[in-house]
Design a protein around this motif. Structure first.
Motif: not given
Length: 369
Positions: A40-49
């Motif tokens: 999930f962290q790898e995919l969540d590029r904009d870090r909006d959760g």
């Protein structure tokens, strides 16, 4: 031809992918939680959760690669599956997907992949020329190649044509990778043909000449395979109705499976279901009955179509839930009887052009043992 077993001990001949390592990951809550957090962290590029449709695309592509699908955009059939995978995450309408939703869907997809591999394990074979040499020097070679020549000769052609067709009829069990694969053609078959070609290769050929010349080329092919091994993914399965019989004999499991299938089928305002959704329901039941998905095996599709026709499954009538389940059960029984009388065996061989671990990044962090 070498085999190493990935899971479950050593098999003489190949790495067996049976889904057990995937099952081990998903069933270990702590390990799977860490796996999901990392992905999930790898995919969540904009870090909006949350994951947008765009951010989900790499995961969808990786799932397709893990399933052995061609790249997105290369085939309408496989593109449809990619769309279905994306819809599983977004439910066809959401613009964002939470980590909880991502975890639930990923778990379902991985468990489905594990069930498929358990039902139809894939054996990874390393073809190195040894089995081919053993075959052409073995006791059955001459008789089998005489029969092969008889089949090929009836179609006419030159010695070169006959040799190419004969290689196409050899199997991985005889030590030959799929000769229709472009890489095998350009790096193995063609160099061997060019090296062994003689002045009479473009003329019609006698059986005796064919046997001598084919063996020369096969020996050269074996030498090339020794220098550059070919990795082949081999799978085989026999559908004999035994999976359906097991399901039908277990009332609790049957009711549970039928109820799960019913949940996937839309109902009208009175709670009735259209017979046109019997195929959808059968696809849900298929894994529990030891059947392939519709569209996966041509011979099975024909047999299933016959069973549907027998039950007039396409007349569009509306049915109560109990009636729907009854007809679905009767369709399963009809398929079972046909398979018990005439089992269907299928196998496939595909050349692996890159290491298995690098084909998809989705499963790179799976535990291995």
């Amino acid at each position: 031809m070498e085999r190493e077993t990935k899971k479950g001990g050593t098999a003489s001949g190949g790495e067996v992918l049976d889904g057990s390592n995937i099952m081990e990951l998903v069933e270990n809550k702590e390990m799977f939680g860490h796996f999901v957090d990392h992905k999930f962290q790898e995919l969540d590029r904009d870090r909006d959760g949350q994951l947008s449709v765009k951010e989900l695309q790499p995961a969808v592509a990786d799932i397709g690669a893990a399933l052995g699908l061609p790249a997105q955009g290369s085939s309408p059939d496989s593109d449809h599956i990619y769309s279905e995978v994306l819809n599983e995450f977004t439910h066809g309408k959401q613009e964002k997907v939470s980590k909880v939703e991502f975890k639930e869907v990923l778990s379902d997809i991985l468990l489905g992949m594990a069930a498929g591999l358990k039902r139809d394990p894939i054996v990874i074979l390393r073809i190195d020329g040894e089995d081919l040499l053993e075959y052409i020097n073995g006791p059955t070679y001459e008789a089998e190649m005489v029969a092969t020549h008889s089949l090929i000769e009836s179609a006419g052609g030159t010695l070169r044509d006959c040799i190419i067709k004969a290689f196409g009829m050899l199997t991985v069990e005889q030590g030959m990778p799929p000769s229709s694969d472009p890489w095998v053609v350009s790096n193995i078959v063609e160099p061997a043909l060019q090296s062994c070609a003689g002045p009479d290769w473009n003329k019609p050929v006698s059986q005796e000449t064919f046997l001598v010349e084919f063996k020369k080329v096969a020996e050269y092919v074996a030498e090339l395979l020794r220098e550059q091994h070919v990795i082949v993914a081999h799978s085989e399965n026999t559908f004999d109705g035994s999976g359906i019989r097991r399901l039908l004999s277990n009332k609790f499991e049957l009711d549970k499976t039928l109820n799960a299938a019913i949940e996937t089928v839309p109902k009208d305002r009175t709670g009735k279901l259209s017979k046109e959704y019997l195929r959808v329901a059968l696809d849900v039941v298929a894994p529990s009955a030891g059947l392939p998905p519709l569209g996966a095996v041509e011979q099975m599709d024909k047999l299933i179509l016959d069973a549907f026709n027998l039950m007039n499954a396409d007349d569009g009538k509306l049915l109560k839930e109990d009636e729907f389940k009854k007809i679905l059960t009767e369709i399963l029984g009809s398929i079972m009887l046909q398979l018990e009388g005439n089992p269907i065996s299928v196998y496939s061989n595909s050349v692996v052009h890159e290491p298995i671990a690098s084909a998809s990044t989705l499963l790179q962090t799976l535990p291995s043992s």
